[in-house]
Design an enzyme around this catalytic site. Structure first.
Site, PDB file in Angstrom:
ATOM      1  CG  ASN A 186      63.275  47.257  53.270  1.00  0.00           C
ATOM      2  OD1 ASN A 186      64.047  46.522  52.671  1.00  0.00           O
ATOM      3  ND2 ASN A 186      63.661  48.263  54.032  1.00  0.00           N
ATOM      4  NE  ARG A 194      66.611  48.889  59.260  1.00  0.00           N
ATOM      5  CZ  ARG A 194      65.725  49.754  59.718  1.00  0.00           C
ATOM      6  NH1 ARG A 194      66.122  50.878  60.261  1.00  0.00           N
ATOM      7  NH2 ARG A 194      64.442  49.510  59.629  1.00  0.00           N
ATOM      8  CD  GLU A 232      64.631  43.433  78.377  1.00  0.00           C
ATOM      9  OE1 GLU A 232      63.657  42.878  77.826  1.00  0.00           O
ATOM     10  OE2 GLU A 232      65.576  43.920  77.733  1.00  0.00           O
ATOM     11  CE  LYS A 257      68.050  48.587  68.094  1.00  0.00           C
ATOM     12  NZ  LYS A 257      68.054  48.022  69.463  1.00  0.00           N
TER      13      LYS A 257
HETATM   14  C1  F6R Z   1      65.211  42.758  72.183  1.00  0.00           C
HETATM   15  C2  F6R Z   1      64.639  43.723  71.263  1.00  0.00           C
HETATM   16  C3  F6R Z   1      63.303  43.434  70.701  1.00  0.00           C
HETATM   17  C4  F6R Z   1      62.515  44.732  70.505  1.00  0.00           C
HETATM   18  C5  F6R Z   1      61.198  44.446  69.769  1.00  0.00           C
HETATM   19  C6  F6R Z   1      60.351  45.700  69.653  1.00  0.00           C
HETATM   20  O1  F6R Z   1      66.443  43.191  72.681  1.00  0.00           O
HETATM   21  O2  F6R Z   1      65.248  44.712  70.928  1.00  0.00           O
HETATM   22  O3  F6R Z   1      62.591  42.535  71.486  1.00  0.00           O
HETATM   23  O4  F6R Z   1      62.263  45.291  71.756  1.00  0.00           O
HETATM   24  O5  F6R Z   1      61.485  43.959  68.488  1.00  0.00           O
HETATM   25  O6  F6R Z   1      61.031  46.700  68.995  1.00  0.00           O
HETATM   26  P1  F6R Z   1      60.615  48.212  69.151  1.00  0.00           P
HETATM   27  O7  F6R Z   1      60.880  48.613  70.556  1.00  0.00           O
HETATM   28  O8  F6R Z   1      61.487  48.943  68.180  1.00  0.00           O
HETATM   29  O9  F6R Z   1      59.158  48.312  68.817  1.00  0.00           O
END
Ligand code: F6R
Length: 604
Positions: free
Chosen positions: A100, A27, A481, A599
């Site tokens: 958190n 994470r 991307e 993450k």
């Molecule tokens: C880049 C990446 C981040 C996530 C963003 C949204 O590789 O992983 O840009 O895409 O933090 O995260 P989610 O999709 O979990 O809402």
């Protein structure tokens, strides 16, 4: 982002906590800590900066007990340091707490209640534990009453575990906006911010709702709402496949996840599309979307880039106007909405705070919502009216790869279903199962050739400090991307550009040797993009062209099979992912856990 594990009632507390922290490493974090209480007056607090291995080395065999809390910290208030790592504790060392989230009114609370106190850290978290201690030690409240009073004062987000040394038979737990699950194990209990941490201990979890607290004991859990009333709660089942969370024979999670993409395409096809061409999606959802006059996609980062593709898919196949917005912007700058809007959130983790705050407001306004996510039972999945799963399997590497392609595939399934419901010819004619099968085969070909990408990365990105990705239309979406992938793991300054915009300013940055990776898969604009390539080459730019068979020309370095235009990112992005991967390996950097990143971004 920060991770939490706690447990009560098991003699192997230290092992449970350390294994849990190791599984939460993905994470993103910069320091870690553990507090273990042996329930007979002995306790241990150990905190280190850097990797979990450093904490593991500092935790000796004497650290044993049946009650403990542990934390990985991703710095928000105060730099990464031992003092700022969690658990934070009260000056009397009676109360220990991990947190958190972000307490937005911590400065006010400090000034109002704790002006006389000295602080050992710069964290907002220390304010919480000092408040609890003050209410117990000076106002003579019980620990529960002090915990409740403190929670009532907090603004912001939190998942909290707190231990009172004088009550070693109970773990105090609370949640608001940040994820937290109470796992019911055999003869003991665990608490975690992410079921991956405890997947081998239980599949049965109690969810806390925002504003609730829980008293977790060895064999018992009591949930209280904000009024102090006991709440009944049935456990939910969360199963995590053991082999899905390992690296297998791969050196890194990111490479494993890149290579899994063909299988993910096939899984999505099997899950959502029958051989007879029927689409297995809740008809109520399809009907509600078909009635909408405008779709609002909301997401962050890579998921936002997938939502740009979703906009194109829905406009072409469902003929519904769509907008894509960055969640952190959207939340505070709502556009004027159409008469019948529908909100579609994309989130791999289902926990992104920026996206969630838009969801909360959309719900408050009574607007229909869908979340497309990889994590069943995630906060967004639970809170939206509808959710669709990506079926991509756990994504552990911080840089998102298979979730992006899975998001596009699921968006395509949904756009086709809604378009077919609206009797749009383009949707009825789209052979999506065939397209996803072709995408999977093309992905297989690309991922079968790791060496080619290793060489191309060395040739084009080897010594680069800056890089550009260009494309038009759908190729522009994917260039954003691909640029994000490269910059976030290799730390090379990278920009994704609409190729036609180059000469409106950015071309000033093109000088001999600058890598310019250009996607050319859109037939209508291919000639214009070729013109941009010439402009770059004329200034010495080091151009790598990735073209589709429908646009290819002699001299193009990579040629990929052509799919229907809006699905080209399924293939082009894999090229970008592998270039980023090898450019990062060649720099000797940590591919799976890049610096400063998390993450699951659970704070706004
Ligand atoms: C880049 C990446 C981040 C996530 C963003 C949204 O590789 O992983 O840009 O895409 O933090 O995260 P989610 O999709 O979990 O809402």
């Amino acid at each position: 982002m920060c991770g939490i594990v706690g447990t009560i009632g098991n003699v192997e507390t230290t092992e449970i906590l350390m294994k849990g922290l190791t599984r939460l490493e993905y994470r993103g974090y910069d320091s870690a800590g553990i507090y273990v209480n042996d329930q007979a007056g002995q306790d241990h607090l150990i905190k280190t900066v850097g990797k979990i291995a450093a904490l593991q080395a500092a935790v000796g065999p004497q650290v044993q007990g049946k009650l403990g809390i542990a934390h990985t910290r991703w710095a928000t208030h105060g730099q990464p340091s031992v003092a700022n790592a969690h658990p934070q504790f009260s000056p009397s060392k009676r109360f220990y707490l991990v947190h958190n989230g972000v307490i937005s009114n911590f400065s006010e609370l400090k000034a109002t209640y704790l002006a006389e106190q000295t602080f050992a850290s710069q964290t907002d978290t220390e304010v919480i534990v000092q408040l609890i201690a003050q209410f117990v030690e000076q106002e003579q409240l019980t620990t529960l009453a002090a915990f409740q009073k403190t929670l009532s004062l907090l603004a912001g987000s939190y998942a909290l575990l707190m231990i009172d040394r004088q009550q070693p038979d109970v773990l105090y737990v609370a949640k608001n906006k940040s994820p937290l699950l109470i796992g019911l194990a055999d003869g003991y209990n665990v608490v975690t911010s992410d079921a991956l941490a405890t997947y081998d201990l239980t599949d049965d979890y109690l969810e806390l709702h925002d504003g609730e607290l829980a008293l977790v004991r060895e064999n018992d859990v009591t949930i209280l709402d904000q009024k102090g009333e006991t709440q009944g709660r049935e456990p939910i089942e969360i199963k995590v496949e053991a082999d899905a969370v390992g690296k297998g024979t791969y050196p890194t999670f990111m490479l494993k996840e890149i290579d899994e993409q063909p299988a993910v395409m096939r899984r999505i096809s099997q899950h959502y599309l029958s051989a007879a061409g029927k689409i297995a999606i809740d008809t109520d959802l399809v009907e509600r979307l078909a009635q909408a006059d405008r779709l609002y996609f909301v997401a962050a980062g890579t998921s936002y880039h997938a939502s740009l593709v979703g906009k194109r898919l829905f406009e072409r196949y469902a003929e519904i106007p769509a907008e894509a917005g960055v969640a952190s912007e959207f939340g505070y700058h709502w556009p004027l909405l159409s008469a019948k809007p529908f909100f579609i959130f994309l989130s791999q983790s289902g926990e992104t705070a920026d996206s969630r705050q838009v969801l909360v407001e959309a719900k408050r306004r009574g607007l229909p919502t869908l979340v497309i996510t990889n994590v069943a039972n995630s906060t967004l999945a639970r809170e939206a009216d509808h959710h669709l799963l990506l079926h991509a399997g756990p994504e552990i590497a911080v840089a998102s790869t298979k979730a992006y392609t899975a998001q596009i595939a699921v968006e395509a399934v949904l756009a086709k279903a809604v378009g077919a419901r609206r009797q749009i010819a383009a949707a009825q004619e789209l052979d999506l199962a065939g397209q996803l099968a072709m995408a999977a085969t093309a992905m297989d070909e690309i991922t079968d050739n790791h060496e080619t990408w290793d060489q191309l990365a060395a040739q084009y990105l080897g010594s680069a400090t800056d890089a550009f990705y260009l494309g038009r239309g759908i190729d522009y979406d994917v260039s954003l991307e691909a640029a994000l992938k490269l910059k976030e793991i290799s730390y090379v300054h990278t920009e994704g550009f609409a190729a036609g915009e180059l000469k409106h300013g950015t071309i000033a940055l093109i000088e001999p040797g600058v890598p310019v990776i250009t996607f050319i898969t859109e037939v209508a604009t291919a000639d214009h993009t070729r013109g941009n390539v010439q402009e770059v080459k004329a200034r010495g730019g080091n151009v790598l062209v990735i073209a589709s068979t429908t646009c290819q020309q002699l001299g193009d370095q990579i040629v990929i099979p052509a799919l229907t235009a809006e699905l080209m990112p399924l293939v082009t992005v894999v090229c970008g992912q592998l270039l980023a991967y090898y450019a990062t390996l060649q720099r000797g950097l940590d591919v799976d856990q890049p610096r400063n990143l998390a993450k699951s971004v659970t704070v706004e």
